[in-house]
Enzyme design. Structure first.
Site, PDB file in Angstrom:
ATOM      1  N   GLN A   1       3.552   1.374   6.502  1.00 49.17           N
ATOM      2  CA  GLN A   1       3.016   2.769   5.556  1.00 49.17           C
ATOM      3  C   GLN A   1       3.153   2.594   4.257  1.00 49.17           C
ATOM      4  O   GLN A   1       4.295   2.359   3.533  1.00 49.17           O
ATOM      5  CB  GLN A   1       2.857   3.514   5.907  1.00 49.17           C
ATOM      6  CG  GLN A   1       1.746   4.901   5.539  1.00 49.17           C
ATOM      7  CD  GLN A   1       1.873   6.493   5.939  1.00 49.17           C
ATOM      8  OE1 GLN A   1       2.710   6.923   5.636  1.00 49.17           O
ATOM      9  NE2 GLN A   1       1.001   6.646   6.744  1.00 49.17           N
ATOM     10  N   GLY A   2       1.911   1.753   3.637  1.00 46.19           N
ATOM     11  CA  GLY A   2       1.903   2.008   2.559  1.00 46.19           C
ATOM     12  C   GLY A   2       1.157   2.307   1.301  1.00 46.19           C
ATOM     13  O   GLY A   2       0.709   3.503   2.373  1.00 46.19           O
TER      14      GLY A   2
ATOM     15  N   THR B   1      -2.306   0.961   6.665  1.00 48.41           N
ATOM     16  CA  THR B   1      -0.948   1.649   7.515  1.00 48.41           C
ATOM     17  C   THR B   1      -0.814   0.358   7.921  1.00 48.41           C
ATOM     18  O   THR B   1      -1.915   0.062   8.722  1.00 48.41           O
ATOM     19  CB  THR B   1      -0.637   2.765   7.831  1.00 48.41           C
ATOM     20  OG1 THR B   1      -1.274   3.883   6.733  1.00 48.41           O
ATOM     21  CG2 THR B   1       0.423   3.195   8.584  1.00 48.41           C
ATOM     22  N   LEU B   2       0.808  -0.147   8.530  1.00 47.22           N
ATOM     23  CA  LEU B   2      -0.265  -1.349   9.610  1.00 47.22           C
ATOM     24  C   LEU B   2       0.529  -1.202  10.979  1.00 47.22           C
ATOM     25  O   LEU B   2       2.115  -0.415  10.703  1.00 47.22           O
ATOM     26  CB  LEU B   2       0.951  -2.117   9.103  1.00 47.22           C
ATOM     27  CG  LEU B   2       0.824  -4.130   9.953  1.00 47.22           C
ATOM     28  CD1 LEU B   2      -0.275  -4.696  11.013  1.00 47.22           C
ATOM     29  CD2 LEU B   2       2.071  -4.865   9.250  1.00 47.22           C
TER      30      LEU B   2
ATOM     31  N   GLY C   1      12.492   0.697  -3.566  1.00 44.68           N
ATOM     32  CA  GLY C   1      11.626   0.801  -2.195  1.00 44.68           C
ATOM     33  C   GLY C   1      12.193   0.217  -1.282  1.00 44.68           C
ATOM     34  O   GLY C   1      12.694  -0.889  -0.547  1.00 44.68           O
TER      35      GLY C   1
ATOM     36  N   ASP D   1       9.654  -0.021   1.134  1.00 42.84           N
ATOM     37  CA  ASP D   1       8.396  -1.072   1.410  1.00 42.84           C
ATOM     38  C   ASP D   1       9.972  -2.643   0.794  1.00 42.84           C
ATOM     39  O   ASP D   1       9.294  -4.079   1.580  1.00 42.84           O
ATOM     40  CB  ASP D   1       8.054  -1.174   0.890  1.00 42.84           C
ATOM     41  CG  ASP D   1       7.269  -0.638  -0.380  1.00 42.84           C
ATOM     42  OD1 ASP D   1       8.531   0.065  -1.014  1.00 42.84           O
ATOM     43  OD2 ASP D   1       6.581  -0.667  -1.243  1.00 42.84           O
ATOM     44  N   ARG D   2      10.330  -2.242  -0.564  1.00 47.91           N
ATOM     45  CA  ARG D   2      10.315  -3.504  -1.102  1.00 47.91           C
ATOM     46  C   ARG D   2      12.104  -4.265  -0.824  1.00 47.91           C
ATOM     47  O   ARG D   2      12.753  -5.351  -0.460  1.00 47.91           O
ATOM     48  CB  ARG D   2      11.153  -3.338  -2.219  1.00 47.91           C
ATOM     49  CG  ARG D   2       9.886  -3.041  -3.603  1.00 47.91           C
ATOM     50  CD  ARG D   2      10.382  -2.459  -4.586  1.00 47.91           C
ATOM     51  NE  ARG D   2      10.239  -3.978  -5.868  1.00 47.91           N
ATOM     52  CZ  ARG D   2      10.538  -3.539  -7.476  1.00 47.91           C
ATOM     53  NH1 ARG D   2      10.786  -2.263  -7.948  1.00 47.91           N
ATOM     54  NH2 ARG D   2      10.152  -4.697  -7.701  1.00 47.91           N
TER      55      ARG D   2
ATOM     56  N   THR E   1     -22.731  -8.657 -15.764  1.00 48.84           N
ATOM     57  CA  THR E   1     -21.109  -7.576 -15.551  1.00 48.84           C
ATOM     58  C   THR E   1     -20.745  -7.731 -14.512  1.00 48.84           C
ATOM     59  O   THR E   1     -19.248  -7.727 -15.111  1.00 48.84           O
ATOM     60  CB  THR E   1     -21.978  -5.863 -15.890  1.00 48.84           C
ATOM     61  OG1 THR E   1     -22.938  -5.744 -16.906  1.00 48.84           O
ATOM     62  CG2 THR E   1     -20.566  -4.532 -15.546  1.00 48.84           C
TER      63      THR E   1
END
Length: 259
Positions: free
Chosen positions: A7-8, A12-13, A107, A109-110, A184
């Site tokens: 989960q980021g 979420t995977l 972290g 995740d890291r 733009t």
């Protein structure tokens, strides 16, 4: 079978491993208030499409950078899988050396990415994870996490442009054909996309110069594929880096339990 949840802040995977390979993967938007019951309904329907019963899942590992969601994800595993999940950060043995000033600040995740990368790629590594934030992680040849850098993610930059500048619209991320925009939207797409390519190239060059040894650069994360073919600074693109790391952590901890 193992259910791995990564989960980021944005997505979420959920991924299922049958003991031999990953057989299913799904992503959903991260919502901190989503309950275990809501997750179960959503997951049951997706599993059924692959002819997988929820009750066939016999293990669960969770990595989350959203602390308020962990309670509900843990309850999903307990209530509907009847298993106690492994939660990264909750006395789970990662088996990785963390060489930073305050290892507790690294972290989850890291660290999972570092483990997943070291399993496949030899030598010193830079792992670039493109998500809500863009992280540059340094993994030594012995697998240790050496630190890195954190920058705002590409989606966050687009959101900030739209919200802070009244005349700038909300746009989708894509690789523009030209650097010089003619309206733009193309101006914004060019600035954000090629600006991030410049960020990646500049950071990789500076890290390699400071590290002073050859390094392999691996790209991963939700929007990493955008940069494939746009820069020579990334050697490999690996979308399965995180779940590979989660699977390895699961094996390390279940083997410890078995022992």
């Amino acid at each position: 079978m193992l259910l791995a949840i990564e989960q980021g802040n944005t997505n979420t995977l959920f991924a299922v491993h049958d003991g031999e390979s990953w057989i299913a993967q799904w992503r959903t938007a991260t919502e901190a208030s989503r309950t275990a019951d809501e997750y179960a309904v959503w997951l049951t329907q997706l599993l059924a499409m692959r002819a997988i019963a929820l009750t066939s899942l016999t293990g669960c590992i969770i990595s989350s950078v959203v602390p308020q969601s962990i309670f509900n994800l843990r309850n999903l595993a307990r209530r509907y899988l009847s298993v106690e999940p492994l939660v990264i950060g909750d006395n789970v043995e990662l088996g990785i050396t963390v060489r930073i000033n305050k290892p507790s600040e690294a972290g989850a995740d890291r660290l999972v990415n570092a483990i997943g990368a070291h399993l496949v790629y030899p030598g010193d590594l830079i792992v670039i994870d493109s998500g809500t934030a863009t992280t540059f992680d340094i993994i030594a040849a012995d697998g240790a996490f050496e630190g890195g850098a954190i920058a705002p993610g590409i989606n966050l930059s687009l959101q900030a442009l739209h919200e802070a500048a009244a005349m700038l619209p909300r746009i989708a991320i894509q690789r523009p054909d030209r650097v010089i925009g003619k309206d733009t939207v193309s101006n914004m797409q060019s600035g954000v996309f090629w600006g991030y390519v410049g960020l990646i190239e500049g950071m990789v060059a500076r890290i390699k110069d400071e590290w002073a040894k050859p390094m392999t650069v691996v790209g991963t994360g939700g929007v990493a594929s955008l940069f494939e073919g746009a820069t020579d600074s990334i050697d490999r693109f690996d979308p399965d880096l995180t779940i590979r790391g989660l699977l390895e952590i699961w094996h390390r901890n279940t083997h410890l339990t078995d022992a």
